[in-house]
Design an enzyme around this catalytic site. Structure first.
Site, PDB file in Angstrom:
ATOM      1  N   ASP A 126      14.765 -12.077 -11.926  1.00 32.36           N
ATOM      2  CA  ASP A 126      14.310 -10.824 -11.300  1.00 32.36           C
ATOM      3  C   ASP A 126      13.809 -11.095  -9.875  1.00 32.36           C
ATOM      4  OD1 ASP A 126      12.277 -12.268 -12.529  1.00 32.36           O
ATOM      5  OD2 ASP A 126      11.215 -10.521 -13.325  1.00 32.36           O
ATOM      6  N   ASP A 131      27.344 -10.326  -8.308  1.00 29.16           N
ATOM      7  CA  ASP A 131      27.757  -9.011  -7.796  1.00 29.16           C
ATOM      8  C   ASP A 131      26.815  -8.592  -6.661  1.00 29.16           C
ATOM      9  OD1 ASP A 131      29.889  -8.785  -9.574  1.00 29.16           O
ATOM     10  OD2 ASP A 131      29.399  -6.713 -10.123  1.00 29.16           O
ATOM     11  N   TYR A 137      28.051 -14.890 -23.712  1.00 33.86           N
ATOM     12  CA  TYR A 137      29.507 -14.765 -23.675  1.00 33.86           C
ATOM     13  C   TYR A 137      30.226 -15.475 -24.818  1.00 33.86           C
ATOM     14  CZ  TYR A 137      29.463 -12.626 -19.046  1.00 33.86           C
ATOM     15  OH  TYR A 137      29.287 -11.768 -17.991  1.00 33.86           O
ATOM     16  N   ASP A 141      26.589 -13.830 -13.705  1.00 37.26           N
ATOM     17  CA  ASP A 141      27.498 -12.686 -13.587  1.00 37.26           C
ATOM     18  C   ASP A 141      26.846 -11.588 -12.754  1.00 37.26           C
ATOM     19  OD1 ASP A 141      29.606 -10.816 -14.163  1.00 37.26           O
ATOM     20  OD2 ASP A 141      28.238  -9.883 -15.606  1.00 37.26           O
ATOM     21  N   LYS A 177      15.462 -17.177 -16.727  1.00 31.67           N
ATOM     22  CA  LYS A 177      14.434 -16.230 -17.154  1.00 31.67           C
ATOM     23  C   LYS A 177      13.596 -16.905 -18.241  1.00 31.67           C
ATOM     24  CE  LYS A 177      12.399 -12.239 -17.161  1.00 31.67           C
ATOM     25  NZ  LYS A 177      11.539 -11.823 -16.035  1.00 31.67           N
TER      26      LYS A 177
HETATM   27  C1  IPM Z   1      33.202 -11.534 -13.836  1.00 33.51           C
HETATM   28  C2  IPM Z   1      33.448 -10.332 -14.695  1.00 33.51           C
HETATM   29  C3  IPM Z   1      33.646 -10.765 -16.138  1.00 33.51           C
HETATM   30  C4  IPM Z   1      32.373 -11.458 -16.588  1.00 33.51           C
HETATM   31  C5  IPM Z   1      34.052  -9.624 -17.091  1.00 33.51           C
HETATM   32  C6  IPM Z   1      35.343  -8.957 -16.645  1.00 33.51           C
HETATM   33  C7  IPM Z   1      34.127 -10.060 -18.530  1.00 33.51           C
HETATM   34  O1  IPM Z   1      32.414  -9.421 -14.558  1.00 33.51           O
HETATM   35  O2  IPM Z   1      34.085 -12.412 -13.765  1.00 33.51           O
HETATM   36  O3  IPM Z   1      32.135 -11.623 -13.212  1.00 33.51           O
HETATM   37  O4  IPM Z   1      31.430 -10.808 -17.054  1.00 33.51           O
HETATM   38  O5  IPM Z   1      32.322 -12.670 -16.492  1.00 33.51           O
HETATM   39 MG    MG Z   2      30.995  -9.950 -13.070  1.00 30.68          MG
END
Ligand code: IPM
Ligand code: MG
Length: 356
Positions: free
Chosen positions: A221, A249, A137, A245, A189
């Site tokens: 993984d 999710d 990032y 990140d 990783k």
């Molecule tokens: C998150 C989002 C961001 C990230 C994006 C929008 C840049 O996916 O906050 O998890 O990758 O950090």
């Molecule tokens: Mg994200």
């Protein structure tokens, strides 16, 4: 009376709708718990950029720096080049305010929200500490021979000892304070990304200061696999930015989806940023169908961070109760009108706090 200053950036898509509900709940908490929150609203986001050419002007950024907390609804719009508003607004705040922790609790409130067979609230209750200022990032990337068959593109995963250590230290302290299993898992990783050896070493060094915290390690993984198969093994986990990140999710899905997952971008002791994990979902914008629970919980996290843990706990308990009693049918898009969820949380919050 204690007063806090807060910046609110509703942002794009469904951002303004979910922010509205979160702020109604936050306002009710200020009345109930007797503190003041002064809010300054900022219009930044894709539409504002398209209208004015302005992403996040310096004068406003300087103001935001002076606040105690920031609330962000959502950012992202398909009409703009990929990453432009993300970098100009979210990443700018994460980097320039040095919000080095991205705290992402994954807590399942009711079995029926979980897509995993046979797993309930006692199995899905973990917190991710995602390092939030480094890794791929940092934006060290480039292209050579662009457009030609031998084009090269690179992006550097950048880790510093300081950056890694402060995330790891925060995670150990959290595992201790949370006092659940008192265990911390390092997720990386290192077997393929050799730069992650820094994480391995720093983790082992800091672990010596926390003999009461059990340590564990999983490659990313495998960690994804275990999260689906045995989520009950997780307590607190710490990981580099990009992996954090992705795996959060997955975490959001096992806790009931994007409608319920909240996060805090934190620099302990300084202005910090709270947001639902979900994006701007442009196709649902303006229809009053987005679920504001994640935003409401992000608002609650913000109150906890500001020093109002009772308000945070009360809001979370109300949400849990509404979900478990099925008054909230679900936390998906369209399960309830957006404002109706806000109404329910407000009503219940006032009712339960009136009793005490
Ligand atoms: C998150 C989002 C961001 C990230 C994006 C929008 C840049 O996916 O906050 O998890 O990758 O950090
Ligand atoms: Mg994200």
């Amino acid at each position: 009376m204690i007063e806090y200053d807060m910046a609110v950036i509703p942002g794009d898509g469904i951002g303004p709708e979910v922010t509205r509900e979160a702020m109604r709940v936050v306002d009710a908490a200020t009345e109930i718990y007797g503190f003041r929150l002064r809010r300054t609203l900022y219009p930044f986001g894709s539409q504002h950029f398209l209208d004015t050419g302005e992403l996040f002007p310096n004068a406003a950024f300087e103001e935001v720096k002076q606040k105690h907390a920031i609330f962000l609804g959502a950012i992202g719009d398909p009409r703009l080049p990929v990453g432009q508003v993300e970098y100009g607004i979210i990443a700018k705040m994460r980097f320039e305010l040095d919000l080095y922790i991205n705290l992402r609790p994954v807590r399942l409130y009711d079995e029926r929200l979980c897509p995993l067979k046979g797993k309930g609230p006692e199995d899905v209750d973990m917190v991710f500490v995602r390092e939030n200022t480094e890794d791929a990032y940092v934006g060290m990337y480039g292209f050579a021979h662009k457009g030609q068959p031998h084009e090269v593109s690179t992006q550097t995963m950048c880790y510093t000892r300081v950056g890694c250590e402060r995330a790891v230290r925060y995670a150990f302290a959290l595992a201790r304070a949370r006092n659940k299993k008192k265990s911390l898992m390092l997720i990386d990783k290192a077997n393929a990304i050799r730069a992650h050896d820094l994480w391995t070493r720093v983790f082992a060094e800091v672990a010596r200061e926390y003999p009461d915290v059990k340590t564990d390690h999983a490659y990313i993984d495998a960690a994804c696999m275990w999260m689906v198969k045995n989520p009950e093994w997780f307590d607190v986990a710490v990981c580099p930015n990009l992996m954090g990140d992705i795996i959060t999710d997955l975490g959001a899905m096992i806790q009931g989806g994007m409608g319920v997952a909240a996060s805090g971008n934190i620099h302990p002791g300084r202005v910090s940023l709270f947001e639902p994990i979900h994006g701007s979902a442009p196709k649902h914008a303006g229809k009053n169908v987005a679920c504001p629970v994640a935003a409401i919980l992000a608002g609650a996290m913000m109150l906890g961070y500001l020093g109002q843990p009772q308000a945070e706990m009360a809001i979370e308990s109300v949400v849990i109760d509404l979900i478990r009693s099925k008054r909230l049918k679900g936390v998906g898009t369209g399960d309830h009108p957006t404002n109706e969820v806000g109404d329910m949380v407000l009503h219940e919050l006032r009712a339960v706090t009136a009793k005490v």
